[in-house]
Structure formats: C-alpha cells, structure tokens
Design a protein around this motif. Structure first.
Motif, short mmCIF file in Angstrom:
data_model
loop_
_atom_site.label_atom_id
_atom_site.label_comp_id
_atom_site.label_asym_id
_atom_site.label_seq_id
_atom_site.Cartn_x
_atom_site.Cartn_y
_atom_site.Cartn_z
N ALA A 58 0.86 -1.19 0.00
CA ALA A 58 0.00 0.00 0.00
C ALA A 58 0.89 1.23 0.00
O ALA A 58 1.41 1.64 1.04
CB ALA A 58 -0.92 0.00 1.22
N LYS A 60 0.31 4.25 -0.16
CA LYS A 60 -0.07 5.47 0.57
C LYS A 60 0.72 5.60 1.86
O LYS A 60 0.88 6.69 2.39
CB LYS A 60 -1.57 5.52 0.81
CG LYS A 60 -2.11 4.75 1.99
CD LYS A 60 -3.60 5.12 2.19
CE LYS A 60 -4.13 4.72 3.54
NZ LYS A 60 -4.68 3.35 3.54
N ASP A 79 -0.75 -1.37 -4.19
CA ASP A 79 -2.11 -0.90 -3.98
C ASP A 79 -2.08 0.63 -4.05
O ASP A 79 -1.36 1.27 -3.30
CB ASP A 79 -2.59 -1.35 -2.59
CG ASP A 79 -3.95 -0.77 -2.22
OD1 ASP A 79 -4.91 -0.97 -2.99
OD2 ASP A 79 -4.06 -0.13 -1.16
N SER A 102 -7.61 1.03 -5.22
CA SER A 102 -8.59 1.13 -4.14
C SER A 102 -9.05 2.57 -3.98
O SER A 102 -8.49 3.47 -4.61
CB SER A 102 -7.97 0.64 -2.82
OG SER A 102 -7.55 -0.70 -2.91
N ARG A 149 -15.51 -4.07 -2.73
CA ARG A 149 -15.08 -4.01 -1.33
C ARG A 149 -16.30 -4.12 -0.44
O ARG A 149 -17.21 -3.31 -0.53
CB ARG A 149 -14.35 -2.70 -1.05
CG ARG A 149 -13.95 -2.55 0.42
CD ARG A 149 -13.00 -1.40 0.61
NE ARG A 149 -12.70 -1.15 2.01
CZ ARG A 149 -11.88 -0.19 2.42
NH1 ARG A 149 -11.30 0.60 1.53
NH2 ARG A 149 -11.64 -0.01 3.69
N HIS A 199 -11.11 -4.52 3.69
CA HIS A 199 -10.00 -3.87 4.43
C HIS A 199 -10.63 -3.19 5.62
O HIS A 199 -11.43 -2.27 5.45
CB HIS A 199 -9.27 -2.86 3.53
CG HIS A 199 -8.28 -1.99 4.28
ND1 HIS A 199 -7.04 -2.44 4.67
CD2 HIS A 199 -8.37 -0.71 4.74
CE1 HIS A 199 -6.40 -1.47 5.32
NE2 HIS A 199 -7.20 -0.41 5.37
N SER A 202 -6.46 0.11 10.01
CA SER A 202 -5.01 0.18 10.07
C SER A 202 -4.55 0.10 11.52
O SER A 202 -5.30 0.43 12.44
CB SER A 202 -4.56 1.48 9.43
OG SER A 202 -3.20 1.47 9.11
N GLY A 238 -5.00 -4.45 4.13
CA GLY A 238 -3.79 -4.31 4.94
C GLY A 238 -4.17 -4.25 6.39
O GLY A 238 -5.16 -4.85 6.79
N GLY A 239 -3.40 -3.52 7.17
CA GLY A 239 -3.86 -3.21 8.51
C GLY A 239 -3.10 -3.80 9.68
O GLY A 239 -3.33 -3.41 10.82
N GLU A 275 -2.66 -6.20 1.19
CA GLU A 275 -2.22 -4.81 0.90
C GLU A 275 -1.55 -4.19 2.11
O GLU A 275 -2.00 -3.15 2.61
CB GLU A 275 -3.44 -3.95 0.53
CG GLU A 275 -4.27 -4.44 -0.61
CD GLU A 275 -5.62 -3.72 -0.69
OE1 GLU A 275 -6.00 -3.01 0.27
OE2 GLU A 275 -6.29 -3.87 -1.72
N PRO A 276 -0.49 -4.78 2.63
CA PRO A 276 0.15 -4.17 3.80
C PRO A 276 0.89 -2.89 3.43
O PRO A 276 1.55 -2.83 2.39
CB PRO A 276 1.12 -5.25 4.28
CG PRO A 276 1.43 -6.05 3.06
CD PRO A 276 0.24 -5.97 2.15
N GLY A 277 0.77 -1.89 4.26
CA GLY A 277 1.52 -0.66 4.08
C GLY A 277 2.46 -0.46 5.25
O GLY A 277 3.67 -0.70 5.18
N ARG A 278 1.85 -0.10 6.38
CA ARG A 278 2.61 0.24 7.58
C ARG A 278 3.60 -0.85 8.00
O ARG A 278 4.72 -0.56 8.39
CB ARG A 278 1.60 0.47 8.73
CG ARG A 278 2.19 1.05 9.98
CD ARG A 278 1.13 1.01 11.10
NE ARG A 278 -0.14 1.56 10.73
CZ ARG A 278 -0.52 2.84 10.94
NH1 ARG A 278 0.30 3.67 11.55
NH2 ARG A 278 -1.71 3.26 10.56
N TYR A 375 3.31 6.74 6.82
CA TYR A 375 2.45 7.87 7.13
C TYR A 375 3.25 9.01 7.76
O TYR A 375 2.75 9.73 8.63
CB TYR A 375 1.26 7.42 8.02
CG TYR A 375 0.53 6.25 7.40
CD1 TYR A 375 -0.24 6.44 6.25
CD2 TYR A 375 0.67 4.95 7.90
CE1 TYR A 375 -0.88 5.36 5.65
CE2 TYR A 375 0.03 3.88 7.28
CZ TYR A 375 -0.74 4.09 6.16
OH TYR A 375 -1.36 3.02 5.56
C1 LIG Z 1 -4.49 2.28 4.06
C2 LIG Z 1 -4.86 1.08 3.30
C3 LIG Z 1 -4.02 -0.04 3.32
C4 LIG Z 1 -2.76 -0.13 4.13
O1 LIG Z 1 -3.01 -0.12 5.49
P1 LIG Z 1 -1.81 -0.42 6.51
O2 LIG Z 1 -2.44 -0.33 7.83
O3 LIG Z 1 -0.78 0.63 6.30
O4 LIG Z 1 -1.30 -1.79 6.23
C5 LIG Z 1 -4.38 -1.11 2.53
N1 LIG Z 1 -5.52 -1.10 1.78
C6 LIG Z 1 -6.33 -0.04 1.74
C7 LIG Z 1 -7.55 -0.08 0.90
C8 LIG Z 1 -6.04 1.08 2.50
O5 LIG Z 1 -6.85 2.13 2.48
#
Ligand SMILES: *Cc1c(COP(=O)(O)O)cnc(C)c1O
Length: 421
Positions: A58, A60, A79, A102, A149, A199, A202, A238-239, A275-278, A375
């Motif tokens: 992810a 973002k 993502d 997304s 979704r 999803h 986070s 993600g999350g 979709e992991p980001g953090r 972030y």
């Molecule tokens: C923000 C987001 C993520 C990533 O979330 P993390 O907590 O950073 O892993 C993944 N998918 C979607 C749709 C998001 O909005």
C-alpha cells in the motif's frame, strides 16, 4: 526488527552513521533502510507461502519512487488510491497487471488513465462507482476487472480515524448488500467480476477482527459462487499493526496473520492478495531532527526540535506515540529527565510527546523518531512555509537522497502573483 542500531556509541542506518547523513543533507530528514523494507516484505512472502498470492504494497504509507522500486523488484504488487499514486507506481517500473486501485472516490478520469495504462483490478466501493466504471470501460471498448469491497461490520479495535470496517464508516458496501451488487455487476458489459475485497482498518494489534472479517468473506465467497460468479481472487486488505512503543507487547507477527488467512480462506482455491503498508514501511524509517533549544518552562522543560507537525503529523493527528532516541548512544545507567518534545510551528498541537524521559540533551544534538517510515513523509506539508522534509535511502554503506529538500526559491516560485496585483 529493523536495521537502525547503535554501533560504537552512534546510531546507524544499516552501515551508515546517521550523523554522517545529517551533515550531508541537513536536518530534519527521513531515512529509510532497504534491508528493513526487504525483510518485512519477505515476512509476508513466508506467511503466505503455499497459497497462490500477491503482496500489493500500500504505497499510501510511503510513496517514494525508490521505496516502491525496492519492493517491486522483489515481485511486489502495489495498492494505489489515486491516479497520482498509479502514475508513481508506473514510474517506479511496476506493470499495470500488478497494480490494484482502491479508494472510495475514483473519478472517471482516474478510471480512464488506469484502464489505458493497464490495471490488475479496481476495488469498487459503491454502486455509483460501479456504474461509472462500466460507462468508462464501455466507452473505451474494454472491460474492467473488479472486486467489490465489502464492509463486514467488524470492530477493528484501533484508532477511530483509521477504523474502516464498521457499518458507520464510509468504506465499501454493506456485506448484506453484496449478493445484489454482484448480480448487478455481472449484468454490466464493461465489468468483469474477479473477486472480493475487504480492508477493515489500520494499526490492528489483534488478529481476532481479521479472523471475523475473513470468515465472513469465506462465507460470501461460497454464496457468490453458488450464485454463478467466478470468485477467483480475495483481496484481504492491509492493517497489521507495528510496535510503536518498544516497551509494549508486540502486535501479532505476519506468520500468525498468515495462519489466520490459511485457516479462514485457505481452502477456497482463490488467489490471495494482501495490501500491507505500515508493516512494510513503518519500522523501515526514522525521522532525524536536531535540537534547536532546550527551554526551561515554569512547570516543565521543553525540547524544541527543528522538525514539526508538518513533517510528522501522526502525534498531533492521532495522538500517536513514536519512540524518540538520541543519535549518540546514552551511557548505560545515565539519569533521564522528562521533556515535552515540540516543534517550532505556531500551534500547541505541534507537540510530539509530553513528559518523555530522555537522557540529557543540549542544543545541536541529534534525535531520531523511530517507526517513522509509514504515514510520515507522505503526510508532510509546507505549513508555516517550512520546506518539505527530504528523504534518504540507505543500502549497506551507501546512501542517496531520494527526495531533495526544496530550496526557498523553489518554494516561493510555486506561488504566482495575480496579474491585477
Ligand atoms: C491504508 C490502506 C491499506 C494499508 O493499510 P496499513 O495499515 O498501512 O497496512 C491497505 N488497503 C487499503 C484499501 C487502504 O486504504
């Protein structure tokens, strides 16, 4: 685990002393570790081994093109949540078939760009969006691959600003409406259903909400298949949270998260996307800052840094905690002192931490905010006309500036004078 450790009394980013980067780049700056990014990506690879899968980072959480390239070269998908992110992923060399789109407010223009450039799937979040996407795809003589979704109405037990899976949140369509929406989608000539997306938020620090949500997705998969839909991909979002406070219990590991996925949806013969980001970028970054002044107040002492809420907004926006450490390793057993750690911005909200125990610090000393890779830079602004904070990437003993600090001239030239002035 990360690759920011003290060596010979000095904080290093991999093999580079953080103080050396500070001399070269000036402060404040973000620094990211390639080895940490790679390590976290591989933890998810391991966690999902045995299942067909694609890890869609992810962006973002950290959208620097170099960061995306590090992950894409390991095989990551991406993502994205805007066409700007889509174009950045493309610029980093990610092929369209590894990009998922997304977000609840995709415009027709954004849909068009993604359909033209190639896209793995759109994660559709509402019926109006579904109809708009159909229109755009039909007008282009093509067909858009989609998941819908679904909002499973699960409490993610996280900060209210980043919880997304409750029925009062703006995300997804209620899972109770899913069958109707899928049959609507199946009838549209510009839409091809490929799967389901979920999803729920986070910085989740428990697995149970994931377990609940994925169990609902499994049940929905069976229903939708019985309705005649070809559900072949599950995008599970993600999350997964990270340990922001070293002294707290650590959140669940990717391996345990993978076990939840295998247990809940592993037998459905679907390709799994996450979709992991953090969890990939968070602990792979530091924000490094210098002490401008130590100010003794009437009731407390303030450490005034040269970074501020415009550089790292998480503490003022979410009340988030970041561990803050001196770049020179404190002597063992040194006495600590409570400080309020603040930036120079003219808002009381520009406070990073209150009454935080730190070893003695003086003007000119360097400190590092840990877990600042996600972030952080992406949410930075030029509030108070403070130049956008630069970013540095380290790999072994090399470092490179991957986003330069703008000069004051560049900043000033972005504004223009109205002709009647
Ligand atoms: C923000 C987001 C993520 C990533 O979330 P993390 O907590 O950073 O892993 C993944 N998918 C979607 C749709 C998001 O909005």
């Amino acid at each position: 685990m990360d690759h920011f450790l003290y060596r010979d009394g000095a904080l290093h980013a991999e093999d580079v002393p953080v103080a050396e980067i500070a001399s070269a780049v000036g402060t404040p700056f973000y620094v990211y570790s390639t080895a940490t990014l790679e390590r976290h990506y591989r933890l998810f690879e391991e966690a999902l081994s045995g299942l067909p899968h694609l890890i869609c980072y992810a962006m973002k959480s950290n959208g620097n093109i170099s960061v995306i390239r590090v992950l894409a070269s390991l095989g990551a998908g991406i993502d994205v949540v805007s066409v700007g992110e889509y174009l950045k992923a493309k610029a980093a060399g990610v092929p369209g078939e590894r990009i998922v789109f997304s977000g609840i407010g995709k415009t027709r223009e954004e849909m068009r760009v993604a359909l033209e450039g190639g896209i793995r799937q759109f994660n559709v979040e509402s019926e109006p969006e579904l109809l708009a996407l159909n229109e755009v795809a039909v007008s282009m003589g093509t067909c858009a691959p989609i998941t819908v979704r679904v909002n499973p109405d699960v409490d993610a037990k996280t900060h209210e600003k980043i919880a997304t899976g409750k029925k009062e949140n703006k995300f997804g369509i209620p899972i109770s409406r899913a069958r109707a929406v899928y049959s609507e989608a199946a009838a549209l000539p510009g839409i091809e259903v490929v799967g389901i997306d979920v999803h729920i938020g986070s910085q989740l620090v428990e697995l149970e909400p994931f377990e609940q949500a994925y169990a609902k997705v499994a049940e929905l998969t069976r229903q939708l298949r019985a309705d005649g839909h070809d559900i072949r991909r599950l995008d599970l979002g993600g999350g997964l949270g990270i340990p922001y406070e070293r002294s707290n219990a650590a959140p669940p590991l990717p391996l345990d998260y993978g076990a939840v996925i295998k247990r809940t949806v592993g037998d459905l013969n679907c390709e799994i996307e996450i979709e992991p980001g953090r969890l990939i970028s968070g602990n792979a970054g530091l924000l490094v800052s210098r002490v401008i002044y130590v100010k003794s107040g009437e009731e407390r002492d303030f450490l005034i840094l040269d970074s501020a809420m415009n550089d790292l907004v998480r503490p003022s926006m979410y009340g988030a905690h970041h561990d803050i450490v001196p770049v020179i390793e404190p002597e063992p057993g040194v006495e600590t002192q409570p400080f309020d750690i603040v930036g120079p911005v003219c808002e009381t909200g520009d406070t990073f931490a209150k009454q935080r125990a730190l070893p003695p610090l003086k003007e000119g000393d360097l400190v590092a905010f840990r877990s600042a890779g996600a972030y952080g830079a992406v949410m930075a602004s030029e509030y108070n006309a403070r130049p956008l904070v630069p970013e540095v990437l380290v790999k072994g003993d090399q470092f490179a500036v991957i986003r330069a600090r703008p000069t004051y001239d560049e900043m000033l030239n972005r504004d223009s004078m109205a002709p009647w002035l």
